[in-house]
Structure formats: C-alpha cells, structure tokens
Design an enzyme around this catalytic site. Sequence first.
Site, mmCIF file in Angstrom:
data_model
loop_
_atom_site.group_PDB
_atom_site.id
_atom_site.type_symbol
_atom_site.label_atom_id
_atom_site.label_comp_id
_atom_site.label_asym_id
_atom_site.label_seq_id
_atom_site.Cartn_x
_atom_site.Cartn_y
_atom_site.Cartn_z
ATOM 1 N N TYR A 98 0.446 -0.977 -0.099
ATOM 2 C CA TYR A 98 0.131 0.225 0.636
ATOM 3 C C TYR A 98 0.908 1.262 0.244
ATOM 4 O O TYR A 98 0.076 2.748 -0.387
ATOM 5 C CB TYR A 98 -1.138 -0.111 1.285
ATOM 6 C CG TYR A 98 -1.990 -1.266 1.007
ATOM 7 C CD1 TYR A 98 -3.264 0.080 0.612
ATOM 8 C CD2 TYR A 98 -2.060 -2.439 1.630
ATOM 9 C CE1 TYR A 98 -4.572 -1.034 0.749
ATOM 10 C CE2 TYR A 98 -2.492 -3.277 1.417
ATOM 11 C CZ TYR A 98 -4.534 -2.304 0.617
ATOM 12 O OH TYR A 98 -5.601 -2.991 0.387
ATOM 13 N N VAL A 152 0.065 8.781 4.908
ATOM 14 C CA VAL A 152 -1.014 9.464 3.939
ATOM 15 C C VAL A 152 -2.046 8.322 4.556
ATOM 16 O O VAL A 152 -2.257 6.499 4.947
ATOM 17 C CB VAL A 152 -0.373 8.986 2.545
ATOM 18 C CG1 VAL A 152 0.507 9.302 1.986
ATOM 19 C CG2 VAL A 152 0.283 7.222 2.269
ATOM 20 N N LYS A 167 5.758 9.394 13.942
ATOM 21 C CA LYS A 167 4.893 8.555 13.105
ATOM 22 C C LYS A 167 3.065 7.899 14.154
ATOM 23 O O LYS A 167 2.590 7.956 14.068
ATOM 24 C CB LYS A 167 5.940 7.506 12.286
ATOM 25 C CG LYS A 167 4.762 6.126 11.904
ATOM 26 C CD LYS A 167 3.779 6.697 11.183
ATOM 27 C CE LYS A 167 2.846 5.841 10.820
ATOM 28 N NZ LYS A 167 2.179 5.779 9.526
ATOM 29 N N ARG A 214 -4.587 9.421 17.540
ATOM 30 C CA ARG A 214 -6.129 8.485 17.377
ATOM 31 C C ARG A 214 -6.580 8.152 17.535
ATOM 32 O O ARG A 214 -7.706 8.116 18.355
ATOM 33 C CB ARG A 214 -5.449 8.923 15.501
ATOM 34 C CG ARG A 214 -6.722 9.063 15.143
ATOM 35 C CD ARG A 214 -6.531 9.331 13.040
ATOM 36 N NE ARG A 214 -7.641 9.329 12.366
ATOM 37 C CZ ARG A 214 -8.671 9.641 12.500
ATOM 38 N NH1 ARG A 214 -8.292 11.151 12.930
ATOM 39 N NH2 ARG A 214 -9.254 10.169 11.099
ATOM 40 N N CYS A 271 -2.425 0.017 10.944
ATOM 41 C CA CYS A 271 -1.893 1.536 11.306
ATOM 42 C C CYS A 271 -2.160 1.502 13.245
ATOM 43 O O CYS A 271 -1.688 1.471 13.328
ATOM 44 C CB CYS A 271 -1.991 2.739 10.638
ATOM 45 S SG CYS A 271 -1.637 2.062 8.269
HETATM 46 N N1 SAJ Z 1 -11.482 5.135 12.744
HETATM 47 C C1 SAJ Z 1 -13.231 5.345 14.448
HETATM 48 N N2 SAJ Z 1 -13.623 6.687 14.561
HETATM 49 C C2 SAJ Z 1 -13.375 7.491 13.760
HETATM 50 C C3 SAJ Z 1 -11.990 7.622 12.936
HETATM 51 C C4 SAJ Z 1 -11.270 6.196 12.344
HETATM 52 O O1 SAJ Z 1 -13.709 4.644 14.352
HETATM 53 O O2 SAJ Z 1 -13.094 8.947 14.441
HETATM 54 C C5 SAJ Z 1 -11.209 3.975 13.468
HETATM 55 C C6 SAJ Z 1 -11.776 3.525 11.361
HETATM 56 O O3 SAJ Z 1 -12.876 2.441 11.157
HETATM 57 C C7 SAJ Z 1 -10.683 2.443 11.484
HETATM 58 C C8 SAJ Z 1 -9.357 3.041 12.304
HETATM 59 O O4 SAJ Z 1 -10.334 3.937 12.826
HETATM 60 O O5 SAJ Z 1 -10.817 1.450 11.471
HETATM 61 C C9 SAJ Z 1 -8.257 3.528 11.878
HETATM 62 O O6 SAJ Z 1 -8.881 4.279 10.098
HETATM 63 P P1 SAJ Z 1 -7.983 6.471 10.015
HETATM 64 O O7 SAJ Z 1 -9.246 6.618 9.238
HETATM 65 O O8 SAJ Z 1 -8.267 6.695 11.210
HETATM 66 O O9 SAJ Z 1 -6.836 6.088 9.627
HETATM 67 P P2 SAJ Z 1 -5.660 4.536 8.624
HETATM 68 O O10 SAJ Z 1 -5.671 3.551 9.622
HETATM 69 O O11 SAJ Z 1 -6.381 4.501 7.577
HETATM 70 O O12 SAJ Z 1 -4.659 6.213 8.310
HETATM 71 C C10 SAJ Z 1 -3.952 6.447 10.009
HETATM 72 C C11 SAJ Z 1 -3.675 7.740 9.089
HETATM 73 N N3 SAJ Z 1 -3.100 8.038 10.571
HETATM 74 C C12 SAJ Z 1 -3.546 9.415 11.239
HETATM 75 O O13 SAJ Z 1 -4.478 9.717 11.259
HETATM 76 C C13 SAJ Z 1 -3.219 10.085 12.293
HETATM 77 C C14 SAJ Z 1 -2.379 7.663 8.108
HETATM 78 O O14 SAJ Z 1 -2.243 9.431 8.156
HETATM 79 C C15 SAJ Z 1 -1.476 7.077 8.193
HETATM 80 O O15 SAJ Z 1 -0.909 7.200 7.598
HETATM 81 C C16 SAJ Z 1 -1.935 5.637 8.505
HETATM 82 O O16 SAJ Z 1 -2.485 6.007 9.698
HETATM 83 C C17 SAJ Z 1 -0.475 4.844 8.538
HETATM 84 O O17 SAJ Z 1 -0.187 4.294 7.449
HETATM 85 O O18 SAJ Z 1 -0.069 4.780 9.710
#
Ligand code: SAJ
Length: 430
Positions: free
Chosen positions: A13, A164, A215, A222, A269
């Site tokens: 990815y 990303v 990172k 989050r 992540c």
């Molecule tokens: N989720 C919730 N509630 C929210 C936000 C997300 O339950 O308010 C859940 C999502 O459904 C999912 C999980 O959290 O199951 C993670 O989703 P996400 O969209 O928050 O993040 P990822 O894992 O797709 O991507 C994250 C991102 N990090 C941040 O936003 C700080 C991205 O920028 C990173 O590059 C990525 O991790 C990574 O590769 O580390």
Amino acid sequence: MNFKKICVIGLGYIGLPTAATFAAQGIKVLGADINARVIDTLNKGEIHIHEPGLREAVSKAVEMGNFRAATKPEAADAFIIAVPTPFQENKFGEYNGVKYKLADMRAVTSAAEAILPFLQKGNLVILESTSPPRTTIDLVKPILEKSGLKAGEDFYLCYSPERVLPGQILRELVENARVIGGVTPESAKAGKALYSIFVKGEIIETDATTAEMVKLMENTYRDVNIAIANEFSRLADKFGVDVWEAISIANLHPRVKILTPGPGVGGHCISVDPWFFVEAAPELTPLIYHSRQVNDAQPQFVAELIKRALDSLAGKKIAALGLAYKPDVDDMRESPANEVVRLLQNAGAIVTAYEPFKPDTVSLNDALQDADAIVLLVKHTEFVNFNPAEIAKKTKTRIVIDTVNAWNNEAWKNAGFEVLRLGANKEGRG
Ligand code: SAJ
C-alpha cells in the site's frame, strides 16, 4: 544528489504508490518484492491492491519504461524500505501482569540485508516502515554497516514515515508534510533532496528517532481519541443518550473535537502502532495500553447490542454489511467488522457478510434474503446510499442495527424497519 535510479523494497500500500509517483517524475524505479505473483502482475501494468488512481499510475509508469518489478533489489542511487511491520503471531511481552503485543521486524531486517550486496558509497537508504523507536539506528544501521561503509559518512541513512490515508494515498503522498529523520544532518538533507522530487508539502528535517516517534505519536493520538469516543458510546448507551447528538453538540465548543465511535479500530496502522510504544516502554504507557484495550473490546460491545436486538444470537441469521476496516477501501486487515462477525458466529449466529470491495463474497441479495437482522458495520458509500424501501423488498427482516451512524432513522422507520444505533439506546439500560 542526483537520483537517476531508485529501488523500492516492498510493493504494498505504501511502496507501490511511492514507486509509481517517483516513476511519474521520470526517475527509473525498480520495485522489489518477495512475492513473485505480485511481480508478474505489476510487470503487466496491473495491480494487486485497491487504491483510487493507482492502477492508472502503475500502468503508465510501466508503459513509459520507468517502472519495473523484480524479486531482488539492484544497485541504485537510493533505496526505500517500505515493508510491513506486523505483530508477532504467538509471542507476547508481559509487564506487571499486562500482556502486550510484540512487533515482528523480520521484513525490515530482510530488506536491509537484501540491500547490503548493492550498497555503494554515496547511496541513500530510507526506512519508511512504521517501526518502534530507535529501529533505524539500532536495527537497520548495523546491518547496512556490515558492508564496511559507515552510515552518515559513506552513505546516508534516514527514517521517513509515510503518513498517507488509505483511499487518498496518491494525493496525500504529494501534498502532505513529510518528516525526514537522518542519522546525521547530512543524511536528512539527502533525504530531503530525494522527496523534493515530488513532495509539495513542507519537508521537515530532524533526527531518525524523532521521526520514528512522530509517526507513532500521530497514530497513537488518534487511537486514544477514538477510544474515548467509543467509551462515550458505551456511557450514552447506559444513560439512554444518543451519543451522536451529544458529540455534535460537544464539538460546538471551540476546543473540543471528539472523534467518531464505531465498531472498533482496524487497519494496519492505528490498531498496531500504539503497541510499538507499549512494547518499547510498558512502564510508561498505561493510557496508550488501556486505549488499545477499549478499542479492541468495541466489537464485543457491538455484538452485545445485536444480541439485545434479537434477544439471543443462537441460530439467528444475520446479514452483515461490510468487512473492510473502514469506508470505501478493500483492506480487511485487523478489521473490527470481521471481529464482530467472528463474535456473532461464536455465539451461534449464522452470519452472511456482504463486502462490496471483495467480489468473491456473497451477493447483497443473498445476504439479505433470509436475514433476521441487518447489521451495518462499515460506512461504505454504497450502503449510505441505500434506499430503505428497496431493501425492504429484498428481505423478510424489519430490524436494522447501524453501528456507524450512516442511516437516517426516519427513512428506515417509514419503510417499516426498527432501527438500533450504536450508542443511541434511547430507552437506556442503567
Ligand atoms: N476510526 C474510528 N473513528 C474515527 C476515525 C477512525 O472508529 O473517528 C476507525 C476507522 O474506522 C478505522 C480506524 O479507526 O477502523 C483507522 O482509520 P483512520 O482513517 O483513522 O486511519 P488509517 O489507519 O486508515 O490511517 C492512519 C492515518 N493516521 C492518522 O490519521 C493520524 C494516516 O495518516 C497514516 O498514514 C496511516 O494511519 C498509517 O499508515 O500509519
């Protein structure tokens, strides 16, 4: 530095979009991956993962003659390591009765070892894989120095995390700010020169361990914030409050920004990275550890909600909508939706799951037909746009459980459905 040829190790990815983005800038890119099937697919200009725009980017790079894939690295001006850093399957650490997961760094080790025969004076090596603090200097540097070359003197070595968002990778790769942590300031400068080829966001130079911390801090921040949103959903359920309404009101406060509750936290992540801190310093991370526990337990809360709606789960037919870890992606790694399905099945329910991004799962019609309840687990756009009246024609059940606040209650009620939403049990239980 002049970068004519780059070697990207790991074509998943992150590695693949990175390789395609460099290739689009006219750089010759060799992508290396241990999976021969992936190599075949890519050399045909096709791709093995779903990410908007990626298929076009890869096929263009192959057509232009700027991208090639192989099972082994080759000599290059720069090497980028973008391999997975998952958990170890059956091994755990323990501190004061607290059991924690351990990072599996074998892919990073192998990637560094694979570069070793090709490493030359003046090369740049960048680790992008999310890694525990000090990995660049304690793990990668000693392997590369087996070449007899000194990191920071004979070759440059950096840690530069990808940040990303899956679903928006190609855009964010270019637009996001990028942190480059060098083992020496000269290394960071060389790293900055490389990413300047396509990064339009700010490029910040720092040291390697700071970049590793940055990172992990972002994703941990989050995770902890989603954990509090999930805990609020349980409290709202107990007190008969609609958590979605309460959050939207609280978020009117200028210094409050509560995230969104849901069936849990998945993906490769956010549900993984906080453990790297816990493993590195269990005595310092009770908050991070407990947040992980809260988020990992959320699928159980969802399963109980469904049980409440159906009185019991044994023998009940449940149509589960969505298996991906988040909306509009095909990635099912660490998916809480999968975990909910597993818990329901363990309790004796017969679950038929429909995942639009996985064409080999059952059809929507088959999932809905005999269902005793419909459970929405992922906010895919396709589901958000459902017309309740149309769904009513496809199923005998009139019970829907919305765990992601995607559906308009009134519309479903008008179509004859009884709607239960996560964190919005108006009757209250407490
Ligand atoms: N989720 C919730 N509630 C929210 C936000 C997300 O339950 O308010 C859940 C999502 O459904 C999912 C999980 O959290 O199951 C993670 O989703 P996400 O969209 O928050 O993040 P990822 O894992 O797709 O991507 C994250 C991102 N990090 C941040 O936003 C700080 C991205 O920028 C990173 O590059 C990525 O991790 C990574 O590769 O580390």
